[in-house]
Write an enzyme that holds these catalytic residues in place. Structure first.
Site, PDB file in Angstrom:
ATOM      1  N   ASP A  22       0.863  -1.194   0.000  1.00  0.00           N
ATOM      2  CA  ASP A  22       0.000   0.000   0.000  1.00  0.00           C
ATOM      3  C   ASP A  22       0.891   1.232   0.000  1.00  0.00           C
ATOM      4  O   ASP A  22       1.444   1.600   1.046  1.00  0.00           O
ATOM      5  CB  ASP A  22      -0.868   0.052   1.270  1.00  0.00           C
ATOM      6  CG  ASP A  22      -1.656  -1.214   1.505  1.00  0.00           C
ATOM      7  OD1 ASP A  22      -1.988  -1.907   0.523  1.00  0.00           O
ATOM      8  OD2 ASP A  22      -1.951  -1.513   2.683  1.00  0.00           O
ATOM      9  N   ASP A  82      -7.199  -7.982  -1.280  1.00  0.00           N
ATOM     10  CA  ASP A  82      -7.953  -7.611  -0.069  1.00  0.00           C
ATOM     11  C   ASP A  82      -9.140  -6.761  -0.508  1.00  0.00           C
ATOM     12  O   ASP A  82      -9.141  -5.545  -0.380  1.00  0.00           O
ATOM     13  CB  ASP A  82      -7.012  -6.828   0.860  1.00  0.00           C
ATOM     14  CG  ASP A  82      -7.614  -6.611   2.235  1.00  0.00           C
ATOM     15  OD1 ASP A  82      -8.798  -6.933   2.415  1.00  0.00           O
ATOM     16  OD2 ASP A  82      -6.891  -6.111   3.107  1.00  0.00           O
ATOM     17  N   LYS A  84     -12.408  -7.429   0.416  1.00  0.00           N
ATOM     18  CA  LYS A  84     -13.497  -7.457   1.416  1.00  0.00           C
ATOM     19  C   LYS A  84     -14.854  -7.491   0.703  1.00  0.00           C
ATOM     20  O   LYS A  84     -15.743  -6.690   0.967  1.00  0.00           O
ATOM     21  CB  LYS A  84     -13.395  -6.273   2.376  1.00  0.00           C
ATOM     22  CG  LYS A  84     -12.061  -6.251   3.128  1.00  0.00           C
ATOM     23  CD  LYS A  84     -11.977  -5.158   4.156  1.00  0.00           C
ATOM     24  CE  LYS A  84     -10.708  -5.250   4.978  1.00  0.00           C
ATOM     25  NZ  LYS A  84      -9.479  -4.846   4.282  1.00  0.00           N
ATOM     26  N   ILE A  88     -24.361  -8.646  -3.139  1.00  0.00           N
ATOM     27  CA  ILE A  88     -25.232  -9.782  -3.455  1.00  0.00           C
ATOM     28  C   ILE A  88     -24.450 -10.765  -4.336  1.00  0.00           C
ATOM     29  O   ILE A  88     -23.476 -10.387  -4.994  1.00  0.00           O
ATOM     30  CB  ILE A  88     -26.530  -9.331  -4.172  1.00  0.00           C
ATOM     31  CG1 ILE A  88     -26.203  -8.597  -5.473  1.00  0.00           C
ATOM     32  CG2 ILE A  88     -27.397  -8.501  -3.253  1.00  0.00           C
ATOM     33  CD1 ILE A  88     -27.378  -8.504  -6.430  1.00  0.00           C
ATOM     34  N   PRO A 205      -3.450  -8.943  10.137  1.00  0.00           N
ATOM     35  CA  PRO A 205      -2.925  -7.617   9.778  1.00  0.00           C
ATOM     36  C   PRO A 205      -2.866  -6.726  11.023  1.00  0.00           C
ATOM     37  O   PRO A 205      -3.464  -7.063  12.053  1.00  0.00           O
ATOM     38  CB  PRO A 205      -3.980  -7.085   8.809  1.00  0.00           C
ATOM     39  CG  PRO A 205      -5.253  -7.743   9.234  1.00  0.00           C
ATOM     40  CD  PRO A 205      -4.922  -9.020   9.972  1.00  0.00           C
ATOM     41  N   ILE A 207       0.219  -5.295  12.196  1.00  0.00           N
ATOM     42  CA  ILE A 207       1.545  -5.311  12.832  1.00  0.00           C
ATOM     43  C   ILE A 207       2.209  -3.938  12.649  1.00  0.00           C
ATOM     44  O   ILE A 207       2.178  -3.372  11.559  1.00  0.00           O
ATOM     45  CB  ILE A 207       2.463  -6.372  12.143  1.00  0.00           C
ATOM     46  CG1 ILE A 207       1.820  -7.756  12.128  1.00  0.00           C
ATOM     47  CG2 ILE A 207       3.854  -6.389  12.747  1.00  0.00           C
ATOM     48  CD1 ILE A 207       1.700  -8.431  13.437  1.00  0.00           C
ATOM     49  N   GLY A 208       2.816  -3.441  13.684  1.00  0.00           N
ATOM     50  CA  GLY A 208       3.608  -2.206  13.568  1.00  0.00           C
ATOM     51  C   GLY A 208       2.758  -0.958  13.548  1.00  0.00           C
ATOM     52  O   GLY A 208       2.327  -0.467  14.585  1.00  0.00           O
ATOM     53  N   GLN A 210      -0.241  -0.176  13.115  1.00  0.00           N
ATOM     54  CA  GLN A 210      -1.498  -0.143  13.887  1.00  0.00           C
ATOM     55  C   GLN A 210      -1.287  -0.556  15.347  1.00  0.00           C
ATOM     56  O   GLN A 210      -2.241  -0.612  16.123  1.00  0.00           O
ATOM     57  CB  GLN A 210      -2.543  -1.057  13.249  1.00  0.00           C
ATOM     58  CG  GLN A 210      -3.056  -0.567  11.898  1.00  0.00           C
ATOM     59  CD  GLN A 210      -4.132  -1.493  11.353  1.00  0.00           C
ATOM     60  OE1 GLN A 210      -5.190  -1.666  11.954  1.00  0.00           O
ATOM     61  NE2 GLN A 210      -3.861  -2.103  10.212  1.00  0.00           N
TER      62      GLN A 210
HETATM   63  P1  XMP Z   1      -0.642  -1.668   7.690  1.00  0.00           P
HETATM   64  O1  XMP Z   1      -0.016  -0.520   6.983  1.00  0.00           O
HETATM   65  O2  XMP Z   1      -1.520  -1.239   8.809  1.00  0.00           O
HETATM   66  O3  XMP Z   1      -1.572  -2.323   6.560  1.00  0.00           O
HETATM   67  O4  XMP Z   1       0.344  -2.729   8.092  1.00  0.00           O
HETATM   68  C1  XMP Z   1      -2.459  -3.374   6.801  1.00  0.00           C
HETATM   69  C2  XMP Z   1      -3.035  -3.845   5.519  1.00  0.00           C
HETATM   70  O5  XMP Z   1      -4.008  -4.814   5.784  1.00  0.00           O
HETATM   71  C3  XMP Z   1      -5.307  -4.292   5.525  1.00  0.00           C
HETATM   72  N1  XMP Z   1      -6.045  -4.541   6.724  1.00  0.00           N
HETATM   73  C4  XMP Z   1      -6.949  -5.457   6.826  1.00  0.00           C
HETATM   74  N2  XMP Z   1      -7.386  -6.333   5.927  1.00  0.00           N
HETATM   75  N3  XMP Z   1      -8.789  -7.224   7.580  1.00  0.00           N
HETATM   76  C5  XMP Z   1      -8.311  -7.200   6.309  1.00  0.00           C
HETATM   77  O6  XMP Z   1      -8.767  -8.001   5.482  1.00  0.00           O
HETATM   78  C6  XMP Z   1      -8.377  -6.374   8.529  1.00  0.00           C
HETATM   79  O7  XMP Z   1      -8.792  -6.421   9.674  1.00  0.00           O
HETATM   80  C7  XMP Z   1      -7.418  -5.455   8.124  1.00  0.00           C
HETATM   81  N4  XMP Z   1      -6.776  -4.507   8.794  1.00  0.00           N
HETATM   82  C8  XMP Z   1      -5.918  -3.965   7.894  1.00  0.00           C
HETATM   83  C9  XMP Z   1      -5.185  -2.841   5.190  1.00  0.00           C
HETATM   84  O8  XMP Z   1      -6.103  -2.459   4.211  1.00  0.00           O
HETATM   85  C10 XMP Z   1      -3.770  -2.778   4.711  1.00  0.00           C
HETATM   86  O9  XMP Z   1      -3.698  -3.173   3.361  1.00  0.00           O
END
Ligand code: XMP
Length: 259
Positions: A22, A82, A84, A88, A205, A207-208, A210
């Protein structure tokens, strides 16, 4: 197929780190060249690549994104979208098919929409195209408790349960290839891992950037760690990827013995 692919790349790279590529918003050409540059240099420390709409919107699915996917595959990395997905069934089918056709090996979906005319068409396409489906179970952000943690009535048992426990049951029943649980909630990882019992691996997801900790997430039961900004925006992404990989791999080895 997807599970085997990611297990294979994990063993090969001795890494359970999935790079969330990202990049901060920029001009598409620069985004593409920086993405390829990070991928080329950091790939030895990764087991997979994850993209989201932050990349698909500026780069285009059958344009820049496909170039990144093909480079990832040439480097031996499976790829995850990713998305999500949360619509429908008819729309979900089309969305999943586009992502798979572009080359993604798995998509992340939101089980909230249920099975009939919801998730079912995605699993059908995934089985036909031999790809993976990963489900959200408990997200990593601060407000996750408002949705994933809300108390709801289970439509089958009529009991009051937290939403994420219903998602755990769905992940098991639908034989999902993975369950996403935020690294920011190691207690939830532990609880969910005890319910999934290694039948569905946890993707974590958060790590760091967040606040989640690689070692704590692995010790609680996460199989794969998704890392974005901490690597991508580091002064030295390669060194950072290697450091996180080392920590996570040592923890995984200590927990599971021989991998
Ligand atoms: P960071 O920069 O925070 O990016 O390490 C995290 C990446 O993961 C995604 N993200 C999620 N994806 N469920 C998901 O499917 C989650 O709970 C979640 N939290 C973060 C976020 O969009 C980014 O690409």
């Amino acid at each position: 197929m997807f599970r085997q692919k990611i297990e294979k790349s994990t063993k090969k790279a001795k890494s359970n780190i999935i790079l969330a590529l990202d990049l901060p918003p920029d001009e598409p050409r620069r985004l593409l060249s920086r993405s390829l540059q990070i991928l080329n240099s950091a790939h030895p420390y990764l087991c997979a690549l994850k993209l989201n709409r932050q990349a698909v919107l500026p780069l285009g699915l059958f344009d820049g994104v496909q170039k990144i996917l093909s480079r990832a595959h040439n480097l031996g990395l499976p790829t995850i979208m990713d998305a999500k997905i949360n619509d429908i069934g008819n729309t979900n089918r089309a969305i999943a098919e586009y992502y798979y056709k572009a080359g993604f090996d798995a998509v992340i979906c939101n089980p909230f929409v249920g099975w009939d005319e919801g998730m079912q068409p995605i699993f059908e396409v995934a089985h036909r195209m031999k790809r993976g489906v990963i489900l959200l179970v408990y997200m990593s952000h601060k407000g996750a408790a408002e949705g994933y943690g809300q108390i709801v009535q289970d439509s089958t048992t009529k009991q009051l349960v937290p939403q994420y426990k219903i998602f755990v049951q769905r992940a098991l029943k639908w034989n999902a290839d993975g369950a996403v649980v935020g690294a920011t909630y190691p207690d939830k990882i532990r609880e969910i891992h005890a319910l999934l019992k290694d039948k569905v691996p946890i993707y974590s997801p958060g790590i760091g950037a967040q606040g989640g900790d690689a070692e704590a997430a692995v010790n609680a039961g996460a199989q794969y760690l998704i890392v974005g900004r901490t690597i991508v925006e580091a002064k030295n992404p390669v060194k950072t990827a290697d450091q996180i990989r080392n920590t996570a791999w040592q923890s995984l080895k200590a927990k599971n013995g021989k991998i």
